[in-house]
Design a protein around this motif. Structure first.
Motif: not given
Length: 271
Positions: A1-9, A13-30
């Motif tokens: 499984m791979t996920l697309s992302f966009v990095k913005m600032h 103040d930089d941040f990463v957006i992962v769009d998981l609409r319609g998908k299972v969320d695999p993001i954990t603390s680790e």
């Protein structure tokens, strides 16, 4: 499984957006911690996960680079709003965070505003470990405290150049008065409509900017009678505008800019 992302600032103040609409969320603390590593991952001040939502365009979850969660992020909220408004060809959008429903609007000059909601001023809501006056905490320097969905502690100083943020920030962040730790701000008032701000961010360290920290700093200055209701906040990375009438929600306005688009490798999601 791979996920697309966009990095913005937003002004650094930089941040990463992962769009998981319609998908299972695999993001954990680790997973968030490894993605936040600036040498072995993507690197960010915050990670915003975009999820399906029944009563808004999307629901947002936020992670710090140390793998801890936070309830709000003004910069990343505006970044997601910019992305989704472009996709929907609209000038306003509603997003849900743990702070509730937040209204975001396209402003002139490629700026985006978000109503961050009312600041929480009661000691129990910030939260603090004991009942104290949140406009003057019993700490050296008598800072103010509030919550914008995450705790904020604001010091007002005569000259920012005299403050060693890296030395002072960690001790305040972890002071026993703040059971969930706190963001720490150091503010120099230039005039009633303009402040300089330096930030020690909870779970992240020194930051070039932070939307919620800008809001918390202005709320503290208005409560002290030092500022008017519309303030230009000059951070190390750039300037945003914060408005608060002393009663309603705090409105944060500024630009956001995409940096890069990419794909997260599958092994990063196996933590």
């Amino acid at each position: 499984m791979t996920l697309s992302f966009v990095k913005m600032h937003a002004h650094g103040d930089d941040f990463v957006i992962v769009d998981l609409r319609g998908k299972v969320d695999p993001i954990t603390s680790e997973v968030a911690r490894r993605l936040g590593d600036r040498n072995r991952g993507i690197g960010f001040n915050q990670l915003a996960v975009v999820l399906d939502c029944e009563d808004a365009a999307a629901r947002l979850l936020f992670w710090n680079p140390d793998g801890s969660r936070l309830d709000t992020c003004g910069s990343a909220t505006r970044g997601v709003a910019d992305k989704l408004m472009r996709e929907a060809d609209t000038s306003s959008i509603m997003l849900r965070t743990n702070r509730g429903l937040l209204t975001c609007v396209r402003e002139p000059g490629q700026r985006v505003s978000v109503d961050m909601g009312k600041p929480l001023l009661d000691w129990r809501d910030i939260p603090l470990a004991e009942e104290v006056d949140t406009s003057r905490l019993p700490l050296p320097g008598s800072p103010t405290a509030c919550s914008m969905g995450n705790p904020h502690c604001t010091f007002f100083v005569e000259d920012l150049a005299t403050v060693d943020v890296a030395a002072v920030g960690p001790g305040i962040e972890t002071d026993p008065l703040f059971p969930r730790k706190t963001n720490v701000h150091f503010v120099q008032v230039i005039d009633r409509g303009h402040i300089r701000l330096r930030i020690w961010e909870r779970g992240g360290g020194i930051a070039l900017g932070s939307g919620s920290c800008c809001c918390g700093a202005v709320v503290g200055g208005i409560r002290r009678g030092l500022l008017d209701d519309t303030v230009e906040v000059e951070c190390d990375g750039g300037t945003v505008q914060v408005k608060w009438d002393g009663v309603g929600g705090v409105v944060l306005t500024g630009s956001v800019e995409p940096i890069l688009y990419g794909t997260i490798a599958s092994h990063f999601l196996q933590g």
